[in-house]
Design a protein around this motif. Structure first.
Motif, PDB file in Angstrom:
ATOM      1  N   SER A 149       0.813  -1.219   0.000  1.00 33.04           N
ATOM      2  CA  SER A 149       0.000   0.000   0.000  1.00 33.04           C
ATOM      3  C   SER A 149       0.844   1.266   0.000  1.00 33.04           C
ATOM      4  CB  SER A 149      -0.958   0.002   1.183  1.00 33.04           C
ATOM      5  OG  SER A 149      -0.234   0.010   2.409  1.00 33.04           O
ATOM      6  N   ARG A 150       2.053   1.199   0.511  1.00 34.94           N
ATOM      7  CA  ARG A 150       2.897   2.393   0.573  1.00 34.94           C
ATOM      8  C   ARG A 150       4.356   1.976   0.652  1.00 34.94           C
ATOM      9  NH1 ARG A 150       0.255   1.863   5.424  1.00 34.94           N
ATOM     10  NH2 ARG A 150       1.543   1.500   7.280  1.00 34.94           N
ATOM     11  N   GLU A 151       5.226   2.966   0.472  1.00 33.53           N
ATOM     12  CA  GLU A 151       6.656   2.692   0.511  1.00 33.53           C
ATOM     13  C   GLU A 151       7.086   2.348   1.932  1.00 33.53           C
ATOM     14  OE1 GLU A 151      10.856   4.758  -1.012  1.00 33.53           O
ATOM     15  OE2 GLU A 151       8.921   5.771  -1.290  1.00 33.53           O
ATOM     16  N   ARG A 152       7.960   1.395   2.070  1.00 30.50           N
ATOM     17  CA  ARG A 152       8.448   0.950   3.379  1.00 30.50           C
ATOM     18  C   ARG A 152       9.358   2.021   3.972  1.00 30.50           C
ATOM     19  NH1 ARG A 152      12.108  -2.669   6.097  1.00 30.50           N
ATOM     20  NH2 ARG A 152      11.008  -4.359   7.184  1.00 30.50           N
ATOM     21  N   LEU A 153       9.121   2.368   5.220  1.00 29.49           N
ATOM     22  CA  LEU A 153       9.893   3.423   5.868  1.00 29.49           C
ATOM     23  C   LEU A 153      11.283   2.963   6.272  1.00 29.49           C
ATOM     24  CD1 LEU A 153       7.114   5.020   8.118  1.00 29.49           C
ATOM     25  CD2 LEU A 153       7.897   5.735   5.846  1.00 29.49           C
ATOM     26  N   SER A 154      11.420   1.693   6.591  1.00 31.62           N
ATOM     27  CA  SER A 154      12.712   1.171   7.036  1.00 31.62           C
ATOM     28  C   SER A 154      13.335   0.321   5.929  1.00 31.62           C
ATOM     29  CB  SER A 154      12.528   0.314   8.296  1.00 31.62           C
ATOM     30  OG  SER A 154      13.733  -0.378   8.607  1.00 31.62           O
ATOM     31  N   ASN A 155      14.651   0.415   5.799  1.00 27.54           N
ATOM     32  CA  ASN A 155      15.335  -0.434   4.829  1.00 27.54           C
ATOM     33  C   ASN A 155      16.128  -1.538   5.519  1.00 27.54           C
ATOM     34  OD1 ASN A 155      17.403   1.020   5.953  1.00 27.54           O
ATOM     35  ND2 ASN A 155      18.117   1.959   4.040  1.00 27.54           N
ATOM     36  N   GLY A 156      15.783  -1.834   6.775  1.00 28.88           N
ATOM     37  CA  GLY A 156      16.440  -2.910   7.504  1.00 28.88           C
ATOM     38  C   GLY A 156      15.631  -4.201   7.423  1.00 28.88           C
ATOM     39  N   PHE A 157      16.287  -5.333   7.197  1.00 28.56           N
ATOM     40  CA  PHE A 157      15.623  -6.634   7.068  1.00 28.56           C
ATOM     41  C   PHE A 157      16.384  -7.684   7.865  1.00 28.56           C
ATOM     42  CE2 PHE A 157      14.291  -4.314   3.341  1.00 28.56           C
ATOM     43  CZ  PHE A 157      12.958  -4.667   3.185  1.00 28.56           C
ATOM     44  N   GLN A 158      15.652  -8.718   8.239  1.00 23.69           N
ATOM     45  CA  GLN A 158      16.243  -9.898   8.852  1.00 23.69           C
ATOM     46  C   GLN A 158      16.291 -11.013   7.816  1.00 23.69           C
ATOM     47  OE1 GLN A 158      17.408 -10.021  12.055  1.00 23.69           O
ATOM     48  NE2 GLN A 158      16.814  -7.884  12.366  1.00 23.69           N
ATOM     49  N   LEU A 159      17.278 -11.873   7.894  1.00 24.56           N
ATOM     50  CA  LEU A 159      17.290 -13.040   7.017  1.00 24.56           C
ATOM     51  C   LEU A 159      16.024 -13.846   7.260  1.00 24.56           C
ATOM     52  CD1 LEU A 159      21.034 -14.193   7.239  1.00 24.56           C
ATOM     53  CD2 LEU A 159      19.909 -12.881   5.438  1.00 24.56           C
ATOM     54  N   GLY A 160      15.375 -14.237   6.204  1.00 20.54           N
ATOM     55  CA  GLY A 160      14.072 -14.899   6.300  1.00 20.54           C
ATOM     56  C   GLY A 160      12.939 -13.978   5.891  1.00 20.54           C
ATOM     57  N   ASP A 161      13.189 -12.660   5.890  1.00 23.55           N
ATOM     58  CA  ASP A 161      12.186 -11.712   5.413  1.00 23.55           C
ATOM     59  C   ASP A 161      12.154 -11.712   3.881  1.00 23.55           C
ATOM     60  OD1 ASP A 161      11.696 -10.992   8.020  1.00 23.55           O
ATOM     61  OD2 ASP A 161      12.908  -9.145   7.952  1.00 23.55           O
ATOM     62  N   SER A 162      11.110 -11.136   3.352  1.00 22.51           N
ATOM     63  CA  SER A 162      11.001 -10.938   1.903  1.00 22.51           C
ATOM     64  C   SER A 162      11.063  -9.450   1.591  1.00 22.51           C
ATOM     65  CB  SER A 162       9.686 -11.514   1.363  1.00 22.51           C
ATOM     66  OG  SER A 162       9.691 -12.920   1.431  1.00 22.51           O
ATOM     67  N   LEU A 163      11.872  -9.097   0.609  1.00 19.52           N
ATOM     68  CA  LEU A 163      11.942  -7.716   0.140  1.00 19.52           C
ATOM     69  C   LEU A 163      10.908  -7.554  -0.963  1.00 19.52           C
ATOM     70  CD1 LEU A 163      14.845  -8.428   1.349  1.00 19.52           C
ATOM     71  CD2 LEU A 163      15.706  -6.583  -0.114  1.00 19.52           C
ATOM     72  N   ARG A 164      10.053  -6.567  -0.795  1.00 18.46           N
ATOM     73  CA  ARG A 164       9.009  -6.300  -1.788  1.00 18.46           C
ATOM     74  C   ARG A 164       9.395  -5.072  -2.593  1.00 18.46           C
ATOM     75  NH1 ARG A 164       6.698  -8.905   2.370  1.00 18.46           N
ATOM     76  NH2 ARG A 164       4.905 -10.266   1.917  1.00 18.46           N
ATOM     77  N   PHE A 165       9.723  -5.299  -3.865  1.00 20.53           N
ATOM     78  CA  PHE A 165      10.133  -4.224  -4.759  1.00 20.53           C
ATOM     79  C   PHE A 165       8.974  -3.857  -5.680  1.00 20.53           C
ATOM     80  CE2 PHE A 165      14.187  -6.277  -3.736  1.00 20.53           C
ATOM     81  CZ  PHE A 165      15.011  -5.183  -3.485  1.00 20.53           C
ATOM     82  N   GLN A 166       8.818  -2.570  -5.919  1.00 19.98           N
ATOM     83  CA  GLN A 166       7.866  -2.106  -6.929  1.00 19.98           C
ATOM     84  C   GLN A 166       8.577  -1.122  -7.842  1.00 19.98           C
ATOM     85  OE1 GLN A 166       3.741  -1.378  -5.972  1.00 19.98           O
ATOM     86  NE2 GLN A 166       3.719   0.528  -7.166  1.00 19.98           N
ATOM     87  N   ALA A 167       8.600  -1.459  -9.130  1.00 22.47           N
ATOM     88  CA  ALA A 167       9.185  -0.584 -10.153  1.00 22.47           C
ATOM     89  C   ALA A 167       8.049   0.103 -10.903  1.00 22.47           C
ATOM     90  CB  ALA A 167      10.052  -1.394 -11.104  1.00 22.47           C
ATOM     91  N   ASP A 168       8.217   1.383 -11.185  1.00 24.52           N
ATOM     92  CA  ASP A 168       7.190   2.153 -11.889  1.00 24.52           C
ATOM     93  C   ASP A 168       7.842   3.068 -12.905  1.00 24.52           C
ATOM     94  OD1 ASP A 168       4.489   1.707 -10.299  1.00 24.52           O
ATOM     95  OD2 ASP A 168       6.046   2.012  -8.777  1.00 24.52           O
TER      96      ASP A 168
END
Length: 298
Positions: A149-168
């Motif tokens: 729904s909106r851009e992620r405020l944090s760019n920190g991730f843990q291993l096991g998370d999924s990065l959701r990219f949106q290109a426009d």
């Protein structure tokens, strides 16, 4: 001798042609010239079928016919030609009663106007506007929150998370477009050519990270719109890297929406259940090169 109120040669410059009317009494002497002795332009175009009973001879020709020349000035288009009178010799070769004559003719048209009576409504995009629109393409790549729904405020991730990219891609007045991601590269420094280097999207739109056994990386179907593309990438880090920082660079590209996806324009994910590559749009054949590594360059 009183001058005639009507000119000996009259010219009407029309939208695509000119009409020249010549008085048979060309020189005002009371001796009419023969129509066969008159011609238009260096190509010697003859007049319309003359009526001997009429007092005038008429020529009608397109602007570019009869050997006319065109001069282009900053403000005008000038078509030039000439009316030629070439008398035939008299019965007595020793005497001459008439001499040849040449009447220059010009038609001037404004370059910044419309010479017809109706307004022109072009149905094409002027070249200058097209170029300007192409220059206004704005690409973006954002990390999104879990529900997109909106851009992620944090760019920190843990291993096991999924990065959701949106290109426009956004454009003003451009033809409808479809967006693709040709390549995405992760590096430990801002230099995308540095080592270590991992291309998780490669070969012109193959999400190769999805082939790994412990990965669920894939393009998200369906697209929210043709000029937008979403994809999931499971979080990772470089082995032995204590910095825990990744720089991601992607190459985004568009093609006309009317053009069907093909091996040059594709978004392919690996389906572990079938062991095959699946395209976001188009037939499975466009993804076959993801296995061979011989995908054609866009």
């Amino acid at each position: 001798r009183a001058l005639s109120p009507r000119p000996a040669v009259a010219v009407r410059c029309q939208e695509g042609q000119l009409a020249v009317t010549v008085r048979r009494d060309l020189f005002g002497t009371g001796r009419p010239v023969r129509a066969a002795e008159l011609s238009l332009g260096t190509a010697s175009c003859p007049p319309l079928s003359p009526d001997p009973a009429q007092a005038f001879v008429t020529f009608v020709a397109a602007l570019h016919e009869c050997g006319s020349t065109l001069q282009v000035t900053p403000d005008s288009l000038i078509y030039r030609t000439a009316l030629f009178y070439k008398p035939t010799s008299s019965g007595n070769p020793l005497i001459v009663r008439t001499t040849p004559a040449e009447v220059p003719i010009e038609c001037h048209y404004p370059r910044k106007g419309n010479v017809s009576s109706g307004a022109v409504h072009p149905t094409w995009a002027p070249f200058r506007s097209t170029v300007a629109a192409q220059e206004r393409l704005r690409f973006s790549l954002r990390l999104m929150d879990d529900d997109w729904s909106r851009e992620r405020l944090s760019n920190g991730f843990q291993l096991g998370d999924s990065l959701r990219f949106q290109a426009d891609v956004a454009s003003e007045g451009h033809v409808p477009l479809r967006l693709f991601v040709d390549q995405c590269v992760a590096t430990a420094t801002p230099d995308r050519s540095s080592s270590p280097r991992y291309a998780f999207i490669d070969l012109g739109g193959c999400l190769v990270d999805g082939r790994a056994e412990d990965s669920g990386s894939a393009f998200v179907s369906p697209r929210p719109r043709p000029e937008s593309l979403r994809f999931l990438v499971d979080a990772f880090k470089f082995a032995g890297d204590v910095g825990n920082l990744l720089y991601i660079s992607c190459h985004l590209r568009v093609s006309p929406l009317a053009q069907a996806p093909n091996p040059w324009n594709k978004a392919c994910s690996f389906n572990k259940a079938s062991g095959l590559w699946a395209p976001l749009e188009g037939t499975a054949a466009i993804c076959s090169c993801c296995d061979t590594g011989s995908c054609p360059s866009p």
